[in-house]
Design a protein around this motif. Structure first.
Motif, PDB file in Angstrom:
ATOM      1  N   ALA A 210       0.843  -1.210   0.000  1.00 53.04           N
ATOM      2  CA  ALA A 210       0.000   0.000   0.000  1.00 53.04           C
ATOM      3  C   ALA A 210       0.871   1.249   0.000  1.00 53.04           C
ATOM      4  O   ALA A 210       0.583   2.226  -0.700  1.00 53.04           O
ATOM      5  CB  ALA A 210      -0.923  -0.012   1.221  1.00 53.04           C
ATOM      6  N   ALA A 211       1.954   1.219   0.759  1.00 54.18           N
ATOM      7  CA  ALA A 211       2.882   2.357   0.792  1.00 54.18           C
ATOM      8  C   ALA A 211       3.513   2.580  -0.569  1.00 54.18           C
ATOM      9  O   ALA A 211       3.613   3.721  -1.053  1.00 54.18           O
ATOM     10  CB  ALA A 211       3.965   2.113   1.843  1.00 54.18           C
ATOM     11  N   ILE A 212       3.935   1.499  -1.213  1.00 55.11           N
ATOM     12  CA  ILE A 212       4.571   1.595  -2.530  1.00 55.11           C
ATOM     13  C   ILE A 212       3.637   2.237  -3.540  1.00 55.11           C
ATOM     14  O   ILE A 212       4.069   3.025  -4.387  1.00 55.11           O
ATOM     15  CB  ILE A 212       5.018   0.194  -3.003  1.00 55.11           C
ATOM     16  N   HIS A 213       2.351   1.931  -3.442  1.00 57.15           N
ATOM     17  CA  HIS A 213       1.394   2.432  -4.427  1.00 57.15           C
ATOM     18  C   HIS A 213       0.733   3.744  -4.008  1.00 57.15           C
ATOM     19  O   HIS A 213      -0.323   4.114  -4.528  1.00 57.15           O
ATOM     20  CB  HIS A 213       0.347   1.357  -4.711  1.00 57.15           C
ATOM     21  N   GLY A 214       1.368   4.442  -3.080  1.00 61.30           N
ATOM     22  CA  GLY A 214       0.960   5.810  -2.797  1.00 61.30           C
ATOM     23  C   GLY A 214      -0.272   5.972  -1.942  1.00 61.30           C
ATOM     24  O   GLY A 214      -0.857   7.065  -1.905  1.00 61.30           O
ATOM     25  N   ARG A 215      -0.672   4.927  -1.210  1.00 61.25           N
ATOM     26  CA  ARG A 215      -1.840   5.059  -0.346  1.00 61.25           C
ATOM     27  C   ARG A 215      -1.551   6.010   0.812  1.00 61.25           C
ATOM     28  O   ARG A 215      -0.405   6.190   1.212  1.00 61.25           O
ATOM     29  CB  ARG A 215      -2.235   3.687   0.206  1.00 61.25           C
ATOM     30  N   ASP A 216      -2.608   6.594   1.353  1.00 58.16           N
ATOM     31  CA  ASP A 216      -2.490   7.450   2.531  1.00 58.16           C
ATOM     32  C   ASP A 216      -2.195   6.568   3.737  1.00 58.16           C
ATOM     33  O   ASP A 216      -3.080   5.873   4.248  1.00 58.16           O
ATOM     34  CB  ASP A 216      -3.793   8.229   2.732  1.00 58.16           C
ATOM     35  N   LEU A 217      -0.957   6.577   4.203  1.00 58.52           N
ATOM     36  CA  LEU A 217      -0.549   5.683   5.273  1.00 58.52           C
ATOM     37  C   LEU A 217      -1.087   6.118   6.629  1.00 58.52           C
ATOM     38  O   LEU A 217      -1.016   5.360   7.590  1.00 58.52           O
ATOM     39  CB  LEU A 217       0.978   5.581   5.315  1.00 58.52           C
ATOM     40  N   GLY A 218      -1.597   7.326   6.703  1.00 53.91           N
ATOM     41  CA  GLY A 218      -2.241   7.767   7.939  1.00 53.91           C
ATOM     42  C   GLY A 218      -3.605   7.122   8.125  1.00 53.91           C
ATOM     43  O   GLY A 218      -4.116   7.032   9.240  1.00 53.91           O
ATOM     44  N   ASP A 219      -4.204   6.660   7.031  1.00 51.35           N
ATOM     45  CA  ASP A 219      -5.512   5.997   7.088  1.00 51.35           C
ATOM     46  C   ASP A 219      -5.302   4.499   7.327  1.00 51.35           C
ATOM     47  O   ASP A 219      -5.630   3.662   6.483  1.00 51.35           O
ATOM     48  CB  ASP A 219      -6.280   6.237   5.783  1.00 51.35           C
ATOM     49  N   GLN A 220      -4.727   4.164   8.487  1.00 52.98           N
ATOM     50  CA  GLN A 220      -4.416   2.769   8.766  1.00 52.98           C
ATOM     51  C   GLN A 220      -5.677   1.920   8.870  1.00 52.98           C
ATOM     52  O   GLN A 220      -5.684   0.759   8.456  1.00 52.98           O
ATOM     53  CB  GLN A 220      -3.583   2.665  10.049  1.00 52.98           C
ATOM     54  N   PHE A 221      -6.755   2.477   9.405  1.00 54.63           N
ATOM     55  CA  PHE A 221      -7.995   1.712   9.538  1.00 54.63           C
ATOM     56  C   PHE A 221      -8.519   1.306   8.160  1.00 54.63           C
ATOM     57  O   PHE A 221      -8.958   0.172   7.963  1.00 54.63           O
ATOM     58  CB  PHE A 221      -9.063   2.527  10.277  1.00 54.63           C
ATOM     59  N   GLY A 222      -8.465   2.254   7.215  1.00 59.38           N
ATOM     60  CA  GLY A 222      -8.950   1.943   5.870  1.00 59.38           C
ATOM     61  C   GLY A 222      -8.123   0.852   5.203  1.00 59.38           C
ATOM     62  O   GLY A 222      -8.660  -0.038   4.536  1.00 59.38           O
ATOM     63  N   ILE A 223      -6.800   0.901   5.374  1.00 60.28           N
ATOM     64  CA  ILE A 223      -5.932  -0.120   4.788  1.00 60.28           C
ATOM     65  C   ILE A 223      -6.166  -1.460   5.457  1.00 60.28           C
ATOM     66  O   ILE A 223      -6.270  -2.501   4.796  1.00 60.28           O
ATOM     67  CB  ILE A 223      -4.457   0.305   4.903  1.00 60.28           C
ATOM     68  N   ILE A 224      -6.268  -1.464   6.800  1.00 60.41           N
ATOM     69  CA  ILE A 224      -6.497  -2.713   7.536  1.00 60.41           C
ATOM     70  C   ILE A 224      -7.835  -3.337   7.147  1.00 60.41           C
ATOM     71  O   ILE A 224      -7.956  -4.553   7.011  1.00 60.41           O
ATOM     72  CB  ILE A 224      -6.438  -2.445   9.056  1.00 60.41           C
ATOM     73  N   ARG A 225      -8.840  -2.497   6.927  1.00 60.41           N
ATOM     74  CA  ARG A 225     -10.165  -3.004   6.540  1.00 60.41           C
ATOM     75  C   ARG A 225     -10.082  -3.775   5.228  1.00 60.41           C
ATOM     76  O   ARG A 225     -10.809  -4.755   5.024  1.00 60.41           O
ATOM     77  CB  ARG A 225     -11.125  -1.826   6.402  1.00 60.41           C
ATOM     78  N   GLU A 226      -9.177  -3.350   4.334  1.00 58.78           N
ATOM     79  CA  GLU A 226      -8.993  -4.072   3.084  1.00 58.78           C
ATOM     80  C   GLU A 226      -8.115  -5.310   3.273  1.00 58.78           C
ATOM     81  O   GLU A 226      -8.208  -6.257   2.502  1.00 58.78           O
ATOM     82  CB  GLU A 226      -8.358  -3.144   2.044  1.00 58.78           C
ATOM     83  N   MET A 227      -7.234  -5.287   4.278  1.00 60.68           N
ATOM     84  CA  MET A 227      -6.340  -6.422   4.512  1.00 60.68           C
ATOM     85  C   MET A 227      -7.086  -7.640   5.055  1.00 60.68           C
ATOM     86  O   MET A 227      -6.819  -8.775   4.658  1.00 60.68           O
ATOM     87  CB  MET A 227      -5.269  -6.047   5.554  1.00 60.68           C
ATOM     88  N   VAL A 228      -8.016  -7.399   5.999  1.00 62.34           N
ATOM     89  CA  VAL A 228      -8.608  -8.496   6.767  1.00 62.34           C
ATOM     90  C   VAL A 228      -9.255  -9.558   5.882  1.00 62.34           C
ATOM     91  O   VAL A 228      -9.013 -10.755   6.093  1.00 62.34           O
ATOM     92  CB  VAL A 228      -9.610  -7.946   7.808  1.00 62.34           C
TER      93      VAL A 228
END
Length: 234
Positions: A210-228
């Motif tokens: 996600a970091a490599i592809h420019g995602r907002d790393l401050g939005d950890q909840f949003g990224i985790i929601r996609e990970m689960v």
């Protein structure tokens, strides 16, 4: 006995998996990865002419978003050997220059690794891709930052973090299987250790991608929601 096994299986079913995932996520911290990924990479491109240095810098990095690239012809000063993530040498004397720089870097704590672009002008896309891959294999901790800052590095950065995680998981799986030689208890211990460590590694890998592809790393909840769902299905 069959009924008892069914009870255990149901406890390790969907509800058990969700509870385990929540517990793992509470223990994890992505802050170090985020800080490293958001720290802009710095490159020094050294060539025999200013035009060659700028051309190599542009073709190697592609469209730049946040990285710092310094193309030039003059030899780097001793202080330059530590402030850059990497030094790249190009030109007729690149082999000898790279060797001398490596000798200087070897004597310095935290010295920047030196790479040589071995292709000739016009610059070869395959040679450039090979250089990116060598850089990311050497700079695995900085791979998310390079992919985030330089679009041309995204493929090699993603490959580097995937390879790193796959290697770590394979090594851990080999070691964790040792307790399995103990009947019943050893197998349960190995399975629990596998789930905990391999799931953490997989979640961290997804965050790095996600970091490599420019995602907002401050939005950890949003990224985790996609990970689960991805990890839970796995």
């Amino acid at each position: 006995m069959a009924k008892r096994q069914g009870g255990i299986g149901s406890g390790l079913g969907l509800l058990g998996t969700v509870r385990s995932m929540v517990s793992i996520l509470k223990e994890m911290s992505f802050d170090d990865v985020r800080d490293e990924a958001e720290r802009a990479p710095r490159l020094l491109i050294l060539a025999s002419t200013s035009e060659d240095a700028r051309t190599l810098a542009d073709l190697l990095t592609g469209e730049r978003q946040a990285g710092v690239v310094d193309p030039r012809v003059d030899r780097p000063s001793p202080s330059d050997l530590t402030i850059y993530d990497a030094l790249i040498v190009h030109g007729p004397q690149s082999g000898a220059i790279a060797d001398r720089l490596r000798e200087q870097v070897d004597g310095k704590s935290g010295g920047s690794p030196v790479f040589r672009y071995e292709g000739d002008a016009p610059l070869d896309p395959k040679q450039l891709a090979g250089l990116r891959q060598r850089m990311m294999e050497r700079l695995q901790d900085r791979a998310p930052a390079f992919g985030r800052a330089f679009l041309a590095f995204r493929a090699s950065s993603a490959k580097a973090v995937i390879d790193e995680t796959a290697k770590a998981n394979a090594q851990f799986a080999l070691i964790s299987n040792i307790p399995a030689v103990v009947p019943i208890v050893g197998g349960l211990m190995a399975a629990s250790a596998d789930f905990l460590v391999l799931t953490k590694n997989q979640l961290m890998l997804l965050y790095k991608i996600a970091a490599i592809h420019g995602r907002d790393l401050g939005d950890q909840f949003g990224i985790i929601r996609e990970m689960v769902p991805v990890v839970g299905a796995g």
